[in-house]
Scaffold this motif. Structure first.
Motif, PDB file in Angstrom:
ATOM      1  N   MET A 194      53.459 107.042  19.322  1.00 33.67           N
ATOM      2  CA  MET A 194      53.134 108.251  18.600  1.00 33.67           C
ATOM      3  C   MET A 194      53.909 109.185  19.398  1.00 33.67           C
ATOM      4  SD  MET A 194      49.303 107.715  17.857  1.00 33.67           S
ATOM      5  CE  MET A 194      48.950 109.305  16.841  1.00 33.67           C
ATOM      6  N   GLN A 195      53.710 110.576  19.069  1.00 29.30           N
ATOM      7  CA  GLN A 195      54.332 111.787  19.692  1.00 29.30           C
ATOM      8  C   GLN A 195      53.411 112.489  20.110  1.00 29.30           C
ATOM      9  OE1 GLN A 195      58.020 112.904  17.258  1.00 29.30           O
ATOM     10  NE2 GLN A 195      56.905 111.097  16.014  1.00 29.30           N
ATOM     11  N   GLY A 196      53.793 113.731  21.094  1.00 29.14           N
ATOM     12  CA  GLY A 196      52.997 114.761  21.477  1.00 29.14           C
ATOM     13  C   GLY A 196      52.512 114.651  22.721  1.00 29.14           C
ATOM     14  N   GLY A 197      52.398 113.395  23.540  1.00 29.53           N
ATOM     15  CA  GLY A 197      52.109 113.621  24.938  1.00 29.53           C
ATOM     16  C   GLY A 197      50.611 113.324  25.129  1.00 29.53           C
ATOM     17  N   ALA A 198      50.115 113.187  26.218  1.00 30.68           N
ATOM     18  CA  ALA A 198      48.723 113.120  26.675  1.00 30.68           C
ATOM     19  C   ALA A 198      48.028 114.359  26.067  1.00 30.68           C
ATOM     20  CB  ALA A 198      48.615 112.956  27.985  1.00 30.68           C
ATOM     21  N   ILE A 199      48.764 115.440  26.348  1.00 31.71           N
ATOM     22  CA  ILE A 199      48.144 116.962  25.768  1.00 31.71           C
ATOM     23  C   ILE A 199      47.658 116.481  24.388  1.00 31.71           C
ATOM     24  CG2 ILE A 199      48.502 119.328  25.211  1.00 31.71           C
ATOM     25  CD1 ILE A 199      48.043 119.106  27.870  1.00 31.71           C
ATOM     26  N   ALA A 200      48.605 116.260  23.465  1.00 32.24           N
ATOM     27  CA  ALA A 200      48.264 116.032  22.067  1.00 32.24           C
ATOM     28  C   ALA A 200      47.200 114.992  21.863  1.00 32.24           C
ATOM     29  CB  ALA A 200      49.250 115.452  21.272  1.00 32.24           C
ATOM     30  N   GLU A 201      47.045 113.975  22.679  1.00 30.18           N
ATOM     31  CA  GLU A 201      45.961 113.040  22.701  1.00 30.18           C
ATOM     32  C   GLU A 201      44.677 113.679  22.925  1.00 30.18           C
ATOM     33  OE1 GLU A 201      46.075 110.078  21.230  1.00 30.18           O
ATOM     34  OE2 GLU A 201      48.307 110.511  20.808  1.00 30.18           O
ATOM     35  N   SER A 226      42.074 116.158  33.726  1.00 31.38           N
ATOM     36  CA  SER A 226      40.880 115.714  32.954  1.00 31.38           C
ATOM     37  C   SER A 226      40.010 117.300  32.795  1.00 31.38           C
ATOM     38  CB  SER A 226      40.034 114.728  33.935  1.00 31.38           C
ATOM     39  OG  SER A 226      39.871 115.428  35.327  1.00 31.38           O
ATOM     40  N   ILE A 227      40.071 118.221  33.411  1.00 34.94           N
ATOM     41  CA  ILE A 227      39.546 119.377  33.063  1.00 34.94           C
ATOM     42  C   ILE A 227      40.110 119.854  31.670  1.00 34.94           C
ATOM     43  CG2 ILE A 227      39.541 121.800  33.611  1.00 34.94           C
ATOM     44  CD1 ILE A 227      39.707 121.313  36.501  1.00 34.94           C
ATOM     45  N   LYS A 228      41.639 119.883  31.525  1.00 34.21           N
ATOM     46  CA  LYS A 228      42.055 120.209  30.230  1.00 34.21           C
ATOM     47  C   LYS A 228      41.702 119.304  28.983  1.00 34.21           C
ATOM     48  CE  LYS A 228      46.386 122.190  32.082  1.00 34.21           C
ATOM     49  NZ  LYS A 228      46.586 123.452  31.347  1.00 34.21           N
ATOM     50  N   THR A 229      41.687 117.997  29.418  1.00 38.54           N
ATOM     51  CA  THR A 229      40.955 117.058  28.439  1.00 38.54           C
ATOM     52  C   THR A 229      39.602 117.284  27.815  1.00 38.54           C
ATOM     53  OG1 THR A 229      42.451 115.179  29.305  1.00 38.54           O
ATOM     54  CG2 THR A 229      40.377 114.641  28.016  1.00 38.54           C
ATOM     55  N   ARG A 230      38.660 117.796  28.868  1.00 33.52           N
ATOM     56  CA  ARG A 230      37.597 117.980  28.375  1.00 33.52           C
ATOM     57  C   ARG A 230      37.355 119.394  27.559  1.00 33.52           C
ATOM     58  NH1 ARG A 230      33.144 122.137  30.334  1.00 33.52           N
ATOM     59  NH2 ARG A 230      31.451 121.677  29.216  1.00 33.52           N
ATOM     60  N   GLN A 231      38.241 120.297  28.279  1.00 30.04           N
ATOM     61  CA  GLN A 231      38.248 121.732  27.667  1.00 30.04           C
ATOM     62  C   GLN A 231      38.848 121.436  26.136  1.00 30.04           C
ATOM     63  OE1 GLN A 231      40.958 123.886  30.077  1.00 30.04           O
ATOM     64  NE2 GLN A 231      39.330 124.820  31.150  1.00 30.04           N
ATOM     65  N   GLU A 232      39.567 120.643  25.701  1.00 28.23           N
ATOM     66  CA  GLU A 232      40.085 120.412  24.288  1.00 28.23           C
ATOM     67  C   GLU A 232      39.236 119.616  23.493  1.00 28.23           C
ATOM     68  OE1 GLU A 232      42.877 120.566  21.121  1.00 28.23           O
ATOM     69  OE2 GLU A 232      43.065 121.561  23.001  1.00 28.23           O
ATOM     70  N   ALA A 233      38.366 118.752  24.070  1.00 26.48           N
ATOM     71  CA  ALA A 233      37.440 117.976  23.548  1.00 26.48           C
ATOM     72  C   ALA A 233      36.178 119.033  22.998  1.00 26.48           C
ATOM     73  CB  ALA A 233      36.757 117.077  24.483  1.00 26.48           C
ATOM     74  N   LEU A 234      35.769 120.001  23.648  1.00 29.15           N
ATOM     75  CA  LEU A 234      35.127 121.001  23.332  1.00 29.15           C
ATOM     76  C   LEU A 234      35.023 121.380  21.892  1.00 29.15           C
ATOM     77  CD1 LEU A 234      34.218 122.886  26.576  1.00 29.15           C
ATOM     78  CD2 LEU A 234      32.595 121.549  25.212  1.00 29.15           C
ATOM     79  N   ARG A 235      36.300 121.498  21.508  1.00 22.75           N
ATOM     80  CA  ARG A 235      36.779 122.110  19.984  1.00 22.75           C
ATOM     81  C   ARG A 235      36.051 121.196  18.698  1.00 22.75           C
ATOM     82  NH1 ARG A 235      41.421 125.378  19.891  1.00 22.75           N
ATOM     83  NH2 ARG A 235      41.949 124.405  17.844  1.00 22.75           N
ATOM     84  N   TYR A 236      35.880 119.681  19.519  1.00 21.69           N
ATOM     85  CA  TYR A 236      35.378 118.870  18.141  1.00 21.69           C
ATOM     86  C   TYR A 236      34.113 118.525  18.454  1.00 21.69           C
ATOM     87  CZ  TYR A 236      40.346 119.086  17.892  1.00 21.69           C
ATOM     88  OH  TYR A 236      41.713 119.439  17.715  1.00 21.69           O
ATOM     89  N   GLY A 237      33.343 119.100  19.510  1.00 15.16           N
ATOM     90  CA  GLY A 237      31.913 118.507  19.571  1.00 15.16           C
ATOM     91  C   GLY A 237      31.439 118.796  20.869  1.00 15.16           C
ATOM     92  N   GLU A 238      30.174 118.324  21.258  1.00 15.68           N
ATOM     93  CA  GLU A 238      29.846 118.575  22.882  1.00 15.68           C
ATOM     94  C   GLU A 238      30.616 117.708  23.529  1.00 15.68           C
ATOM     95  OE1 GLU A 238      25.663 118.322  23.298  1.00 15.68           O
ATOM     96  OE2 GLU A 238      25.235 118.433  21.165  1.00 15.68           O
ATOM     97  N   ALA A 239      31.096 118.151  24.662  1.00 16.28           N
ATOM     98  CA  ALA A 239      31.968 117.353  25.804  1.00 16.28           C
ATOM     99  C   ALA A 239      31.112 117.491  27.380  1.00 16.28           C
ATOM    100  CB  ALA A 239      33.218 117.960  25.874  1.00 16.28           C
TER     101      ALA A 239
END
Length: 366
Positions: free
Chosen positions: A72-79, A102-115
């Motif tokens: 795929m494309q977009g790097g870990a940030i997109a994932e 991992s802080i950034k990962t969690r912040q992005e996940a908050l856009r789609y539900g509880e993280a």
């Protein structure tokens, strides 16, 4: 002109034989009359490259048959967005915070539900990511769709050398792992993983390619608004060809995989990486001049941050390093200091040259 030793965290150094072969094939790939960048991703020439690349990757990492490999494309940030769109089902996700990624990962996940943050190594301040919380201390949710970890924090220099066994913790949720900065440097315990993803630009190849390894039973649960190009089931059903993949990055990755196999595979590379990391950490620990703040059991083999006793010394250290052809040693802006990234393609001679320079610099300024 001789090549320098490039300690960049990514995009990172590549094996010289890979670069030489890519240069030789730039204008004409194996008599095809065209370079790889010019090929149709649906032509027989690229089909050969792609099939060989995927097969070699599955062999090197011993990826079980029940895992799909997606290019795929977009790097870990997109994932960070694509994973919850595919796996969260709009519910709860659990996150182990061990550094800035991992802080950034969690912040992005908050856009789609509880993280939920179920464990963190920042108890004494947001920048204090120098240890790893023991899995037995994780406060796992009863209804999490998955548990996310970043198994090597590139910026902070901490690495999970053993993946948690969630089932032993009484958790049925799949483990999702961002392994961008250690993929290919050590074996992966696939029995403990549901999904792993990695940007290629550290150990695998140039930027532009993202590898996703997803267990088949996790496919088919994308949220309704997930774009088709990001739906793992769609990408898998189309053999990573639903849209045009990053063809040249895949080609370079294939050359890197051939190089890895010629070095003896992942097990041999792991031993080499241990030797390089031990040499550098010993130089730091054996000096009264340099310091590394990460707990010994949590130290990354790939990314080694270290600090000088006086902030005024960083500029002359970096200037002198460049004169010695030792490049990209400045630490990440969020933590400062210095950082040496010593991925698979960094030869032992490069680490030896760095250690020699560090000793000379300490003698002059200590």
């Amino acid at each position: 002109m001789t090549r320098a030793y490039n300690f960049s965290a990514g995009p990172a150094t590549l094996p010289e034989p890979v670069l030489a072969q890519a240069a030789a094939e730039m204008l004409d790939w194996r008599g095809s009359g065209m370079g790889v960048m010019e090929m149709s991703h649906r032509g027989r020439e690229f089909d050969e490259i792609f099939a060989r690349t995927e097969l070699r990757l599955r062999e090197l990492l011993a990826v079980p048959a029940e895992f799909k490999i997606l290019f795929m494309q977009g790097g870990a940030i997109a994932e960070n967005a694509i994973v919850p769109m595919n796996l969260s089902r709009g519910g709860v996700t659990d996150h182990v915070v061990t550094g800035l990624w991992s802080i950034k990962t969690r912040q992005e996940a908050l856009r789609y539900g509880e993280a939920h943050i179920v464990a963190s190594n920042a108890a004494d301040g947001a920048a204090n990511h120098t240890t790893l919380p023991a899995p037995a201390t994780w406060r796992l949710s009863a209804n999490a769709s998955y548990v996310h970890v970043c198994s090597n924090e590139t910026i902070n220099g901490v690495e999970m050398h053993e993946l948690p066994d969630l089932r032993a913790l009484g958790c049925d949720a799949p483990l999702v792992m961002d392994c961008s900065s250690h993929i290919g440097s050590r074996p992966i315990e696939w029995t403990r993983v549901g999904l792993a993803y990695a940007g290629a630009q550290k150990n695998i190849g140039p930027s532009g390619l993202t590898l996703v390894f997803v267990r088949e039973d996790l496919l088919g649960h994308a949220l309704p608004f997930c774009p088709s190009a990001f739906d793992y089931a769609v990408v898998a059903a189309n053999g990573s060809m639903y849209n045009t993949p990053p063809t040249y990055s895949i080609y370079i990755a294939g050359l890197v995989f051939e190089w890895m196999a010629a070095q003896g595979g992942v097990a041999a590379l792991e031993q080499r990486n241990i030797e390089k990391a031990t040499l550098l950490y010993d130089a730091i620990d054996g000096s009264a001049f340099y310091t590394n703040r990460v707990a010994r059991e949590a130290r990354s083999r790939m990314n080694v941050p270290f600090f000088l006793p006086d902030d005024r010394l960083y500029a002359p250290f970096l200037a002198g390093a460049e004169e010695h052809r030792l490049l990209q040693l400045k630490g990440h802006k969020s933590v400062g200091g210095l950082r040496a990234s010593i991925y698979n393609a960094m030869p032992l001679a490069g680490v030896q040259a760095l250690v020699t320079y560090m000793r000379e610099f300490a003698q002059r300024h200590g």
